[in-house]
Design a protein around this motif. Structure first.
Motif, PDB file in Angstrom:
ATOM      1  N   LYS A  52       0.741  -1.080  -0.319  1.00  0.00           N
ATOM      2  CA  LYS A  52       0.013  -0.136  -0.055  1.00  0.00           C
ATOM      3  C   LYS A  52       1.028   1.572   0.385  1.00  0.00           C
ATOM      4  O   LYS A  52       1.292   1.775   0.903  1.00  0.00           O
ATOM      5  CB  LYS A  52      -0.862  -0.508   1.382  1.00  0.00           C
ATOM      6  CG  LYS A  52      -1.757   1.220   1.363  1.00  0.00           C
ATOM      7  CD  LYS A  52      -3.188   0.960   2.700  1.00  0.00           C
ATOM      8  CE  LYS A  52      -4.348   1.690   2.353  1.00  0.00           C
ATOM      9  NZ  LYS A  52      -5.365   1.619   3.440  1.00  0.00           N
ATOM     10  N   SER A 130      -0.562   0.774   8.120  1.00  0.00           N
ATOM     11  CA  SER A 130      -0.901   0.210   7.168  1.00  0.00           C
ATOM     12  C   SER A 130      -0.312   1.181   6.077  1.00  0.00           C
ATOM     13  O   SER A 130      -1.038   0.094   5.301  1.00  0.00           O
ATOM     14  CB  SER A 130      -2.506   1.849   6.853  1.00  0.00           C
ATOM     15  OG  SER A 130      -2.135   3.043   7.163  1.00  0.00           O
ATOM     16  N   SER A 156       1.904   5.822  10.020  1.00  0.00           N
ATOM     17  CA  SER A 156       0.900   5.151   9.319  1.00  0.00           C
ATOM     18  C   SER A 156       2.055   4.583   8.776  1.00  0.00           C
ATOM     19  O   SER A 156       1.279   3.454   7.551  1.00  0.00           O
ATOM     20  CB  SER A 156       0.506   6.668   8.617  1.00  0.00           C
ATOM     21  OG  SER A 156      -0.158   7.649   9.239  1.00  0.00           O
ATOM     22  N   GLU A 158       3.961   0.934   8.247  1.00  0.00           N
ATOM     23  CA  GLU A 158       4.147  -0.021   8.844  1.00  0.00           C
ATOM     24  C   GLU A 158       5.859  -0.496   9.553  1.00  0.00           C
ATOM     25  O   GLU A 158       6.533   0.220   8.495  1.00  0.00           O
ATOM     26  CB  GLU A 158       3.838  -1.466   7.906  1.00  0.00           C
ATOM     27  CG  GLU A 158       5.102  -1.822   6.846  1.00  0.00           C
ATOM     28  CD  GLU A 158       3.791  -2.082   5.459  1.00  0.00           C
ATOM     29  OE1 GLU A 158       3.590  -2.635   5.910  1.00  0.00           O
ATOM     30  OE2 GLU A 158       4.668  -2.466   5.074  1.00  0.00           O
TER      31      GLU A 158
END
Length: 303
Positions: A52, A130, A156, A158
């Motif tokens: 992502k 995320s 935000s 990971e």
């Protein structure tokens, strides 16, 4: 009670300026496009398989297609605080749309193109941990205080995620500042490369890598530079800028001072570009300051 510090950047002015520039931004923002391309080349030296990706401050989305092509299996999102820029990004990427329609096929999606969302860098509408890659091209010099923004980036990402960004350094537009010399701010505040490295570590990032290059552009006159900056939305939004409009006399004096720096009929203008990347690693301490000690389990058959 301690009073909060007065803001250095007028964030509403930033949004107004870029909203006015949105329709013609692609034709005017050649520096942002060039720097974005040079950022992308730096990904050649990074081992990463992101799931992502967020392009924060994506403007009209110039970097989105390249990121999607480089990482075809990743969910690529573009975010900006200016709705007019996102509208232009949707026109640039006809298959783009709300984030929910960007789900990969294995999650019931199937629409192609990046997801786009309105977002403030201080409060990203994303769950903690995320993102695998947070990409930000020439956005950070527009924020009022970079420290809470970097902490939000860290939240935000990971563990194992990468922050990659570019911004302008202190020598950027020094010729413009010299032409005015009136005590007011006429450019954004640009932070030194080494200070960015220190900030990244302070905000929890590991192994920051910083580098810098200087681009030199030339202009026939002051009006040409001013018009180009305005078209790209790159006008000063500091709270210390001159209030109200400049008088014709003030403008003429600045133009004359700028012209005196010319050689062979053109004035060179400095653009110092700062590049940085850093990783989010597993925490070494918990919230109360106690250290985390990790033990590996012994392999079967070993005592």
């Amino acid at each position: 009670m301690t009073q909060p510090a007065a803001p250095l950047v007028d964030c509403r002015q930033v949004r107004r300026t870029f909203a006015r520039a949105a329709a013609g931004y692609d034709a005017a923002a050649f520096i942002a496009q060039e720097v974005g391309g040079r950022m992308a080349e730096r990904l050649d030296y990074v081992r990463l398989e992101p799931q992502k990706i967020l392009d924060l401050g994506c403007a009209t989305g110039a970097s989105l297609a390249g990121l999607q092509a480089r990482y075809p299996d990743a969910l690529v999102l573009g975010a900006d605080a200016v709705p007019a820029m996102l509208a232009e990004a949707r026109r640039r990427h006809p298959a783009s749309g709300p984030v929910i329609s960007r789900l990969p096929t294995w999650l019931g999606g199937g629409a192609r193109g990046p997801g786009l969302l309105a977002a403030d860098a201080l409060a990203l509408p994303l769950a903690a941990g995320s993102l695998s890659l947070l990409w930000s091209n020439l956005m950070l010099h527009w924020v009022n205080d970079p420290e809470p923004v970097l902490k939000e980036f860290h939240r935000s990402l990971e563990v194992g995620g990468l922050l990659m960004f570019s911004t302008f350094g202190p020598d950027t537009l020094k010729e413009l500042r010299s032409a005015f010399g009136d005590g007011y701010a006429h450019t954004q505040r640009f932070i030194d490369m080494h200070d960015w490295g220190d900030l990244l570590v302070h905000c929890g990032f590991a192994d920051p890598v910083m580098d810098m290059e200087v681009l030199t552009l030339t202009y026939p006159d002051f009006d040409a530079l001013a018009a180009e900056l305005k078209a790209a939305g790159d006008t000063c939004a500091m709270t210390a800028r001159r209030p109200g409009l400049m008088t014709p006399r003030q403008w003429r004096r600045a133009a004359e001072a700028f012209g005196r720096q010319a050689k062979d009929g053109r004035t060179a203008v400095t653009v110092e570009v700062v590049y940085g990347h850093a990783w989010k690693t597993a925490p070494k301490k918990i919230a109360d300051g106690r250290s985390i000690v990790r033990f590996d389990r012994p392999k079967p058959g070993h005592s």
